[in-house]
Design a protein around this motif. Structure first.
Motif, PDB file in Angstrom:
ATOM      1  N   UNK A 273      35.744-115.470  29.595  1.00  0.00           N
ATOM      2  CA  UNK A 273      35.553-115.453  31.108  1.00  0.00           C
ATOM      3  C   UNK A 273      35.390-116.989  31.404  1.00  0.00           C
ATOM      4  N   UNK A 274      34.632-117.899  30.587  1.00  0.00           N
ATOM      5  CA  UNK A 274      34.445-119.234  30.954  1.00  0.00           C
ATOM      6  C   UNK A 274      35.927-120.057  30.841  1.00  0.00           C
ATOM      7  N   UNK A 275      36.820-119.612  29.947  1.00  0.00           N
ATOM      8  CA  UNK A 275      37.958-120.211  29.708  1.00  0.00           C
ATOM      9  C   UNK A 275      38.951-119.822  30.944  1.00  0.00           C
ATOM     10  N   UNK A 279      40.144-122.546  34.167  1.00  0.00           N
ATOM     11  CA  UNK A 279      41.663-122.757  34.499  1.00  0.00           C
ATOM     12  C   UNK A 279      41.971-122.285  36.012  1.00  0.00           C
ATOM     13  N   UNK A 280      41.180-121.351  36.307  1.00  0.00           N
ATOM     14  CA  UNK A 280      41.295-121.070  37.929  1.00  0.00           C
ATOM     15  C   UNK A 280      40.546-122.160  38.791  1.00  0.00           C
ATOM     16  N   UNK A 281      39.586-122.525  38.518  1.00  0.00           N
ATOM     17  CA  UNK A 281      38.865-123.716  39.313  1.00  0.00           C
ATOM     18  C   UNK A 281      40.104-124.771  39.251  1.00  0.00           C
ATOM     19  N   UNK A 282      40.480-125.310  38.064  1.00  0.00           N
ATOM     20  CA  UNK A 282      41.234-126.292  37.938  1.00  0.00           C
ATOM     21  C   UNK A 282      42.393-126.011  39.046  1.00  0.00           C
ATOM     22  N   UNK A 290      35.166-126.574  37.389  1.00  0.00           N
ATOM     23  CA  UNK A 290      36.262-126.621  36.341  1.00  0.00           C
ATOM     24  C   UNK A 290      35.477-127.210  34.909  1.00  0.00           C
ATOM     25  N   UNK A 291      35.055-128.532  35.547  1.00  0.00           N
ATOM     26  CA  UNK A 291      34.289-129.359  34.254  1.00  0.00           C
ATOM     27  C   UNK A 291      33.225-128.708  33.871  1.00  0.00           C
ATOM     28  N   UNK A 292      32.316-128.254  34.570  1.00  0.00           N
ATOM     29  CA  UNK A 292      31.168-127.280  34.314  1.00  0.00           C
ATOM     30  C   UNK A 292      31.366-126.264  33.423  1.00  0.00           C
ATOM     31  N   UNK A 293      32.521-125.528  33.665  1.00  0.00           N
ATOM     32  CA  UNK A 293      32.829-124.418  32.649  1.00  0.00           C
ATOM     33  C   UNK A 293      33.319-125.088  31.016  1.00  0.00           C
ATOM     34  N   UNK A 310      41.027-129.008  26.754  1.00  0.00           N
ATOM     35  CA  UNK A 310      40.793-128.286  28.028  1.00  0.00           C
ATOM     36  C   UNK A 310      40.100-129.248  28.788  1.00  0.00           C
ATOM     37  N   UNK A 311      39.214-129.962  28.453  1.00  0.00           N
ATOM     38  CA  UNK A 311      38.236-131.004  29.346  1.00  0.00           C
ATOM     39  C   UNK A 311      39.085-131.980  29.507  1.00  0.00           C
ATOM     40  N   UNK A 312      39.835-132.585  28.462  1.00  0.00           N
ATOM     41  CA  UNK A 312      40.536-133.957  28.807  1.00  0.00           C
ATOM     42  C   UNK A 312      41.685-133.512  29.822  1.00  0.00           C
TER      43      UNK A 312
END
Length: 455
Positions: A273-275, A279-282, A290-293, A310-312
């Motif tokens: 779910x966090x994954x 992506x959805x927030x990004x 997105x960065x919080x997730x 993903x963070x990068x």
């Protein structure tokens, strides 16, 4: 002329059936490709194929489908991954497609078409004879019957290949100690789809299908699978966990953010779910969310290279290239320069616009293309580095590599010729420029032949 048109149109339809699949949008992701390689490896081994020669490629297409073309590449539609509930179901599909490869079905498909064409041509001759004798209606009847017989022969040949691939796939699952439960479950999904779209299950309808009816396939395979010792084998918990991650990641990347966030509400704190939400927030330009997730994912497993990737990615694509370097450098190191991750890291180094980073970018990108030559994005970035340092021949060579993969053959030819002219003779790069030039020229000629000589 109308009588001829009917038959020639049908012959054209048969010819289209054996043409290569048109280029489609390929989805590339390091984690997904690693996962597909993992779940297919035991099946490839028992099928007697060389692991390095078999590729599993994901295509951006919402339909539930998979296929093979010439060579040893299995193409899976993203819709198939979305429809599957378990990795075991996907393994059943891969096993079936490997059955097509080992059966040589793609290379022999012309045999079925040739038989159908012979029937059609014979009916054409008979029909023309009747027409010349003045029996126009009889001529039409003969030719239409011939067309139907030819179509039936072609479809029957295809259904025979599908049944053969079903049997081979069942054997590969058994030999690998993998349960056929997933295969049966997936056929039931296909059967439900047939019911939903109103496809007739009659024997007459089966005559006009390229594949056997799903119900028939289930009936034929169930006894085989249930008698196999692997039938009761439990699903691999770690593999199934990875599959849930892959599905969520794909959902977040492909679906509209609103739909993803409805499917994976904030109350769901699982990794998948966090994954998906990251992506959805990004995609929705909600960078901090997105960065919080991604931060929560990394806190849960600091050594997961895909979380770091993903963070990068979020930072880089949000214009914060300098901040992306730490995560992408570590992800690259942890995966031993996995080509897709290394390409992203190289891009981030260039995006900082700090020329002191260009030497590292070149090193990383060269490592990426050494492991994966079919990576146009990495070649493009490498060309940027070469151009920045004034090495125009190698910049043009990198452009040629990228352009030939993007089917820009005329541009690839010009770039290769310019590279060859500026590189030292008989060096590996000079020879490579010659190879690309010859490849591009041959592909241009093929295109010209297909277009009837028009350039």
């Amino acid at each position: 002329m109308r009588l001829l048109a009917h038959v020639f149109a049908f012959c054209a339809l048969l010819a289209l059936g054996v043409q290569p699949i048109a280029a489609q949008s390929i989805l590339r992701d390091a984690e997904t490709e690693d996962f597909l390689k993992e779940i297919s490896a035991p099946l490839v081994e028992v099928a007697g194929l060389e692991p390095g020669n078999v590729d599993i490629v994901l295509i951006n297409d919402p339909s539930i489908n998979a296929f093979v073309t010439a060579g040893q590449t299995v193409y899976l539609h993203s819709g198939l991954i979305d429809a599957a509930d378990t990795a075991n179901e996907v393994q059943g599909v891969i096993a079936h497609e490997l059955g097509h490869i080992t059966g040589g079905h793609v290379s022999r498909r012309g045999e079925g078409m040739a038989a159908a064409n012979r029937i059609s041509i014979l009916s054409l001759i008979a029909g023309l004879g009747a027409a010349l004798a003045g029996a126009g209606d009889a001529a039409m009847g003969v030719m239409m019957a011939g067309q139907r017989a030819a179509l039936g022969a072609a479809l029957a040949y295809n259904r025979g290949e599908e049944s053969s691939a079903d049997a081979a796939g069942a054997q590969y699952l058994s030999d690998a100690g993998i349960s056929g439960r997933g295969s049966i479950a997936f056929f039931k999904k296909l059967q439900n789809q047939e019911f939903r779209y109103g496809y007739s299950q009659s024997g007459e309808a089966a005559f006009t299908r390229t594949h056997p009816l799903s119900g028939d396939r289930i009936a034929r395979l169930r006894d085989t699978y249930q008698a196999d010792p692997a039938w009761e084998a439990p699903d691999n918990a770690r593999v199934e966990q990875r599959f849930r991650r892959i599905k969520a990641k794909l959902s977040g990347y492909l679906e509209e953010p609103r739909r993803t966030l409805n499917s994976f509400p904030a109350s769901d704190t699982s990794v998948p779910a966090r994954y998906a939400r990251a992506y959805a927030y990004h995609k929705d330009a909600r960078v901090e969310l997105a960065l919080a997730e991604t931060a929560s994912l990394i806190a849960q497993d600091p050594d997961d290279p895909y979380f770091l990737e993903l963070r990068g990615q979020v930072l880089l694509e949000s214009g914060r290239a300098d901040e992306a370097l730490v995560s992408l450098r570590r992800a690259t190191e942890m995966t031993r320069a996995e080509p897709l991750i290394a390409s992203l890291f190289g891009h981030a180094l260039i995006a900082t616009e700090n020329k002191e980073n260009y030497a590292e970018a070149e090193e990383v990108l060269r490592a990426a293309v050494a492991r994966d030559r079919y990576n146009p994005f990495a070649w493009y970035q490498l060309g940027v580095v070469y151009a920045a340092r004034g090495d125009l021949p190698r910049a043009r060579l990198a452009s040629a590599e990228q352009q030939v993969m993007n089917r820009e053959y005329a541009m690839a030819l010009r770039s290769a010729q310019a590279a060859e002219a500026g590189l030292p003779e008989n060096t590996p790069d000079w020879l490579r420029a010659q190879d690309i030039g010859m490849q591009a020229r041959a592909l241009i000629e093929q295109q010209s032949d297909r277009n009837g000589g028009r350039r």
